[in-house]
Design an enzyme around this catalytic site. Structure first.
Site, PDB file in Angstrom:
ATOM      1  N   GLY A  69     -28.023  67.232  19.276  1.00 29.04           N
ATOM      2  CA  GLY A  69     -26.612  67.469  19.572  1.00 29.04           C
ATOM      3  C   GLY A  69     -25.939  68.197  18.424  1.00 29.04           C
ATOM      4  O   GLY A  69     -26.552  68.470  17.392  1.00 29.04           O
ATOM      5  N   ASN A  91     -35.598  78.990  11.665  1.00 24.21           N
ATOM      6  CA  ASN A  91     -34.330  79.205  10.957  1.00 24.21           C
ATOM      7  C   ASN A  91     -34.528  79.968   9.649  1.00 24.21           C
ATOM      8  O   ASN A  91     -33.612  80.055   8.826  1.00 24.21           O
ATOM      9  CB  ASN A  91     -33.650  77.857  10.673  1.00 24.21           C
ATOM     10  CG  ASN A  91     -33.227  77.155  11.951  1.00 24.21           C
ATOM     11  OD1 ASN A  91     -32.816  77.803  12.907  1.00 24.21           O
ATOM     12  ND2 ASN A  91     -33.346  75.839  11.988  1.00 24.21           N
ATOM     13  N   HIS A 188     -26.873  87.034  22.495  1.00 22.07           N
ATOM     14  CA  HIS A 188     -27.776  88.010  21.863  1.00 22.07           C
ATOM     15  C   HIS A 188     -27.119  89.386  21.723  1.00 22.07           C
ATOM     16  O   HIS A 188     -27.701  90.294  21.136  1.00 22.07           O
ATOM     17  CB  HIS A 188     -29.084  88.128  22.652  1.00 22.07           C
ATOM     18  CG  HIS A 188     -29.981  86.946  22.503  1.00 22.07           C
ATOM     19  ND1 HIS A 188     -30.996  86.643  23.391  1.00 22.07           N
ATOM     20  CD2 HIS A 188     -30.023  85.975  21.553  1.00 22.07           C
ATOM     21  CE1 HIS A 188     -31.612  85.540  22.999  1.00 22.07           C
ATOM     22  NE2 HIS A 188     -31.042  85.118  21.896  1.00 22.07           N
TER      23      HIS A 188
END
Length: 316
Positions: A69, A91, A188
């Site tokens: 979350g 990441n 995107h």
């Protein structure tokens, strides 16, 4: 081969997301009414210095919400033997954490210990869209910050190689529909992609095709020139669309032209429902903006934290 998340992971996702905190539009009305304006000023200032800031803040919020979350777990630093989400491969190219740190410091200066890092990131993602010419929406408030961040969980993030059933499963596990999927992938339209995220489409695609046949040949050739197999520049890549700093509907047009970088974007054309939505958003920026704001409110309402961190990089 389809990628199926184990049942335990699915149950973990549901138990975390749906026991969350109730959010409200006036959560800080009495305790920190200046919070959103303060965050906006910082995001605006940093976006002027570096035009890639909006794209990275929006992506940061997505990657945060999709794991545990929207609890700012992506902002926590690795500690001891624990590698945090931000240091995991998906990441790896994420930057801009300093923007959230700056916003948090500014908010702490006026209302110490009140506004969560998770809310600050949700505000910043909205501001990123607005500053890029996209729509404004009222961000529901009252998220709490989580105390756990594990690099291993980033394998649960949607991948650029996903087919439509994998994408739908990933979104469904977070209570998000096919409509949300198509609208949210429109994000995107902002940003830049490194060669590693699409190289499998332009070299040795499968046993019969070197290049993914769903990719326009001339576009594939230009990608090969940017991303050679050998002696590739370290940060080689390409903008996601021709207007990478403008939040518009160009991304959907590119999908229809077979010029989208990710297999997951092209996958939206493989079911009638998602294909129809791609056409709808490609022809109407207003329809895209409306759908995107609704889906962002839905996604950013997945909660799971427990505290209000004093420093976004460490638990209290």
């Amino acid at each position: 081969m389809a990628h199926f998340v184990p049942l335990l992971s699915t149950l973990l996702i549901f138990s975390i997301y749906y026991q969350g905190n109730a959010l409200s539009s006036n959560y800080y009305a009495k305790t920190c009414p200046q919070a959103e304006d303060t965050v906006m000023q910082i995001v605006k200032k940093e976006s002027k210095k570096d035009k890639t800031v909006p794209a990275t803040l929006l992506r940061m919020h997505f990657h945060d919400c999709f794991l545990r979350g929207c609890d700012a777990s992506i902002l926590l630093s690795s500690k001891g033997k624990n590698t945090a989400e931000k240091d995991a491969p998906p990441n790896g190219s994420m930057h801009g954490f300093y923007v959230i740190d700056g916003a948090k410091r500014a908010v702490e200066a006026i209302c110490p210990g009140v506004v969560s890092c998770a809310d600050i990131l949700a505000f910043a993602a909205r501001d990123a869209v607005v500053l890029s010419g996209g729509p404004y929406w009222e961000v529901p408030k009252g998220r709490k910050d989580g105390r756990i961040s594990r690099a291993s969980e980033t394998t649960l993030l949607p991948k650029p190689t996903f087919n439509i059933s994998q994408l739908q499963q990933s979104f469904q596990q977070r209570g998000l529909s096919a409509d949300d999927l198509v609208a949210l992938l429109g994000a995107h339209t902002l940003g830049f992609s490194h060669c590693s995220s699409f190289i499998s489409r332009i070299y040795n695609f499968n046993a019969t095709h070197d290049i993914d046949p769903t990719l326009r040949r001339s576009f594939a050739a230009s990608l090969k020139s940017i991303c050679p197999l050998k002696n590739r520049a370290k940060n080689a890549g390409i903008s996601n669309d021709p207007s990478p700093t403008t939040f518009d509907n160009t991304h959907y047009r590119i999908i229809l032209q077979k010029k989208s970088l990710f297999s997951s974007d092209h996958a939206l054309l493989t079911t009638p429902k998602t294909k129809n939505l791609v056409y709808k958003f490609a022809t109407s920026k207003a329809a895209f903006h409306k759908a995107f704001t609704n889906s962002m409110i839905k996604m950013s309402s997945l909660t799971g934290g427990q505290e209000v961190r004093k420093d976004c990089r460490v638990v209290n």
